[in-house]
Write a protein that holds these residues in place. Structure first.
Motif, PDB file in Angstrom:
ATOM      1  N   ALA A  52       0.653  -1.656   0.018  1.00 26.86           N
ATOM      2  CA  ALA A  52      -0.089  -0.067   0.040  1.00 26.86           C
ATOM      3  C   ALA A  52       0.566   1.147   0.304  1.00 26.86           C
ATOM      4  CB  ALA A  52      -0.869  -0.160   1.282  1.00 26.86           C
ATOM      5  N   THR A  53       1.943   1.569   0.543  1.00 29.32           N
ATOM      6  CA  THR A  53       2.336   2.183   0.661  1.00 29.32           C
ATOM      7  C   THR A  53       3.443   2.760  -0.609  1.00 29.32           C
ATOM      8  OG1 THR A  53       3.824   2.157   3.276  1.00 29.32           O
ATOM      9  CG2 THR A  53       5.142   3.506   2.402  1.00 29.32           C
ATOM     10  N   ALA A  54       4.304   1.676  -1.034  1.00 32.16           N
ATOM     11  CA  ALA A  54       4.238   2.321  -2.526  1.00 32.16           C
ATOM     12  C   ALA A  54       3.151   2.195  -3.548  1.00 32.16           C
ATOM     13  CB  ALA A  54       4.535   0.157  -2.984  1.00 32.16           C
ATOM     14  N   LEU A  55       1.988   1.896  -3.431  1.00 32.00           N
ATOM     15  CA  LEU A  55       1.211   2.657  -4.018  1.00 32.00           C
ATOM     16  C   LEU A  55       0.818   3.120  -3.798  1.00 32.00           C
ATOM     17  CD1 LEU A  55      -2.319  -0.484  -3.940  1.00 32.00           C
ATOM     18  CD2 LEU A  55      -0.378   0.600  -6.001  1.00 32.00           C
ATOM     19  N   LEU A  56       0.815   4.106  -2.812  1.00 32.64           N
ATOM     20  CA  LEU A  56       0.434   5.796  -2.528  1.00 32.64           C
ATOM     21  C   LEU A  56       1.927   6.149  -3.126  1.00 32.64           C
ATOM     22  CD1 LEU A  56      -0.919   5.643   0.866  1.00 32.64           C
ATOM     23  CD2 LEU A  56      -1.920   5.353  -1.029  1.00 32.64           C
ATOM     24  N   THR A  57       2.346   6.111  -3.712  1.00 28.83           N
ATOM     25  CA  THR A  57       3.941   7.143  -3.681  1.00 28.83           C
ATOM     26  C   THR A  57       3.362   6.704  -5.454  1.00 28.83           C
ATOM     27  OG1 THR A  57       5.426   5.498  -4.571  1.00 28.83           O
ATOM     28  CG2 THR A  57       4.883   6.000  -2.327  1.00 28.83           C
ATOM     29  N   MET A 129      -4.677  11.649   9.483  1.00 32.43           N
ATOM     30  CA  MET A 129      -4.590  10.281  10.388  1.00 32.43           C
ATOM     31  C   MET A 129      -6.077   9.569   9.776  1.00 32.43           C
ATOM     32  SD  MET A 129      -2.777  10.733  13.402  1.00 32.43           S
ATOM     33  CE  MET A 129      -3.241   9.555  13.436  1.00 32.43           C
ATOM     34  N   VAL A 130      -6.227   8.409   9.335  1.00 30.94           N
ATOM     35  CA  VAL A 130      -7.188   7.500   9.141  1.00 30.94           C
ATOM     36  C   VAL A 130      -7.894   6.685  10.624  1.00 30.94           C
ATOM     37  CG1 VAL A 130      -7.162   5.354   7.270  1.00 30.94           C
ATOM     38  CG2 VAL A 130      -5.178   7.249   7.653  1.00 30.94           C
ATOM     39  N   PRO A 131      -8.829   7.102  10.341  1.00 32.59           N
ATOM     40  CA  PRO A 131      -9.908   6.440  11.357  1.00 32.59           C
ATOM     41  C   PRO A 131      -9.958   5.356  11.116  1.00 32.59           C
ATOM     42  CG  PRO A 131     -10.787   8.637  10.559  1.00 32.59           C
ATOM     43  CD  PRO A 131      -9.857   8.487   9.941  1.00 32.59           C
ATOM     44  N   VAL A 132      -9.274   3.646  11.854  1.00 36.05           N
ATOM     45  CA  VAL A 132      -9.797   2.675  11.904  1.00 36.05           C
ATOM     46  C   VAL A 132     -11.209   2.419  12.436  1.00 36.05           C
ATOM     47  CG1 VAL A 132      -8.763   0.075  12.623  1.00 36.05           C
ATOM     48  CG2 VAL A 132      -7.333   2.563  12.446  1.00 36.05           C
ATOM     49  N   SER A 138      -7.592  -1.892   2.851  1.00 34.02           N
ATOM     50  CA  SER A 138      -7.856  -1.709   2.059  1.00 34.02           C
ATOM     51  C   SER A 138      -8.841  -0.786   1.977  1.00 34.02           C
ATOM     52  CB  SER A 138      -8.176  -2.584   0.993  1.00 34.02           C
ATOM     53  OG  SER A 138      -7.425  -3.428   0.351  1.00 34.02           O
ATOM     54  N   HIS A 139      -9.613  -0.590   2.748  1.00 34.58           N
ATOM     55  CA  HIS A 139     -11.029  -0.164   3.665  1.00 34.58           C
ATOM     56  C   HIS A 139     -10.376   1.083   3.847  1.00 34.58           C
ATOM     57  CE1 HIS A 139     -13.520  -4.051   2.801  1.00 34.58           C
ATOM     58  NE2 HIS A 139     -13.630  -3.418   0.926  1.00 34.58           N
ATOM     59  N   LEU A 140      -9.599   1.189   4.784  1.00 37.13           N
ATOM     60  CA  LEU A 140      -9.279   2.693   6.086  1.00 37.13           C
ATOM     61  C   LEU A 140      -9.069   3.342   4.328  1.00 37.13           C
ATOM     62  CD1 LEU A 140      -7.338   0.491   8.210  1.00 37.13           C
ATOM     63  CD2 LEU A 140      -9.870   1.411   8.670  1.00 37.13           C
ATOM     64  N   ILE A 141      -7.665   2.775   3.617  1.00 39.73           N
ATOM     65  CA  ILE A 141      -7.422   3.874   2.896  1.00 39.73           C
ATOM     66  C   ILE A 141      -8.004   4.369   1.281  1.00 39.73           C
ATOM     67  CG2 ILE A 141      -5.347   4.533   0.712  1.00 39.73           C
ATOM     68  CD1 ILE A 141      -3.466   2.141   2.651  1.00 39.73           C
ATOM     69  N   GLU A 142      -9.071   3.889   1.181  1.00 37.93           N
ATOM     70  CA  GLU A 142     -10.644   3.769   0.624  1.00 37.93           C
ATOM     71  C   GLU A 142     -11.199   5.273   0.958  1.00 37.93           C
ATOM     72  OE1 GLU A 142     -10.833  -0.322  -2.578  1.00 37.93           O
ATOM     73  OE2 GLU A 142     -12.373   0.539  -0.843  1.00 37.93           O
ATOM     74  N   GLY A 143     -10.844   4.636   2.282  1.00 38.00           N
ATOM     75  CA  GLY A 143     -12.085   6.052   2.979  1.00 38.00           C
ATOM     76  C   GLY A 143     -11.602   7.160   3.495  1.00 38.00           C
ATOM     77  N   TYR A 144      -9.934   6.949   3.227  1.00 41.50           N
ATOM     78  CA  TYR A 144      -8.920   8.049   3.196  1.00 41.50           C
ATOM     79  C   TYR A 144      -9.176   9.052   2.231  1.00 41.50           C
ATOM     80  CZ  TYR A 144      -5.043  10.998   3.479  1.00 41.50           C
ATOM     81  OH  TYR A 144      -3.499  11.842   3.101  1.00 41.50           O
ATOM     82  N   PHE A 145      -8.998   8.724   1.114  1.00 41.44           N
ATOM     83  CA  PHE A 145      -9.166   8.865   0.025  1.00 41.44           C
ATOM     84  C   PHE A 145     -10.517   9.769  -0.377  1.00 41.44           C
ATOM     85  CE2 PHE A 145      -5.403   7.178  -1.691  1.00 41.44           C
ATOM     86  CZ  PHE A 145      -4.641   7.904  -1.479  1.00 41.44           C
ATOM     87  N   ILE A 146     -11.417   9.386   0.275  1.00 40.48           N
ATOM     88  CA  ILE A 146     -12.894   9.843   0.048  1.00 40.48           C
ATOM     89  C   ILE A 146     -13.416  11.243   1.232  1.00 40.48           C
ATOM     90  CG2 ILE A 146     -15.167   9.487   0.623  1.00 40.48           C
ATOM     91  CD1 ILE A 146     -14.402   8.427  -1.555  1.00 40.48           C
TER      92      ILE A 146
END
Length: 295
Positions: A52-57, A129-132, A138-146
């Motif tokens: 995921a970290t690589a993806l986000l770059t 910050m990303v709410p858990v 995957s769902h956490l990061i999708e929610g972060y972008f939204i």
């Protein structure tokens, strides 16, 4: 890396007006995994986080590093992964001794998750910050972008068989200027991506994945870069840590051989500082009472 086992590949789906990133990790992931004796559940979570970290770059302009950090009161006390703009990856996890066979993020006690971007040239640091609050990374990061960018995002992550991989899809603004983008393109691409199996994502080459999923979407490969394990530790960084600890704590860490030994948790590199080195580090500070002077 001569066989391109580890790479980040960006692409466009011109018909749908969607951009994407694919990440494949093997050697770099194994380098990270072999540096810790991780239980299977933590092993999988760490591999997914590294992918995921690589993806986000791949979807931002980066001059520095991007990291994902997860902290909790247990059973995973710390999970940290990082990717630099040069494609160097590192990561680690610190856990309780007792771990469940399978681990959900919901099982963490008081979890905190952050995505941090550090700009090497300006020294600026951005942290989101990303709410858990959902069960998969995957769902956490999708929610972060939204929440942070109001940008629909589809992410798939997998770690198994000594490999880790990830897929990220995002709609381009108004089709990104690619012809007349199909207004239903985003929904169609999401449904096609959902048919991708875990085995296909880890085992198939990038070109084959795109051909199988999006053969009618006019998939175009754009830029790519190799990925590899790499640590940013150095003697200078360790010296800075010792200075931050202060003279008293640094001198208290001197071992029987007269040296302080610091081991990097990411790459196991060892750095040694003797009394002369410490005197140089703290030469602008008064000596600790009772410490041995060096000349």
């Amino acid at each position: 890396m001569n066989k391109k086992t580890d790479l980040l590949q960006r692409f466009l789906l011109e018909r749908a007006g969607v951009s994407g990133v694919l990440v494949k990790l093997e050697e770099s992931w194994q380098e990270v995994a072999e540096r810790g004796e991780y239980a299977p559940a933590v092993h999988e979570l760490l591999g997914e986080a590294l992918a995921a970290t690589a993806l986000l770059t791949g979807n931002i302009k980066l001059n520095g590093s991007l990291s994902i950090q997860l902290k909790s009161d247990g059973p995973v006390r710390l999970l940290f992964t990082e990717c630099t703009d040069a494609g160097r990856l590192r990561g680690l996890a610190q856990t309780d001794t007792e771990l469940p066979d399978r681990l959900s993020l919901f099982q963490l006690k008081s979890p905190l998750m952050a995505i941090t971007i550090e700009n090497a040239s300006s020294g600026q640091r951005y942290q989101g910050m990303v709410p858990v609050e959902q069960g998969t990374l995957s769902h956490l990061i999708e929610g972060y972008f939204i929440r942070s960018e109001q940008l629909p995002t589809h992410i798939q992550l997998v770690c198994e068989g000594g490999k880790a991989a990830g897929l990220l899809l995002q709609p381009l603004a108004q089709g990104g200027g690619i012809g007349d983008a199909d207004p239903d393109g985003w929904n169609r691409v999401k449904h096609l991506a959902a048919t991708l199996t875990r085995e296909e994502l880890t085992q198939l080459p990038v070109e084959e994945i795109l051909r199988r999923l999006f053969h009618e979407e006019n998939a175009v490969l754009t830029d790519s870069r190799p990925l590899a394990f790499g640590c940013q530790c150095s003697r200078e960084r360790v010296a800075a840590v010792l200075r931050n600890l202060g003279r008293e704590e640094a001198e208290a860490a001197i071992q029987i051989d007269g040296r302080v030994e610091v081991t990097c948790e990411f790459c196991n590199s060892r750095y040694h500082f003797d009394r002369v080195d410490l005197a140089q580090l703290f030469r602008d500070e008064p000596e600790t009472p009772g410490s041995t002077a060096t000349h």
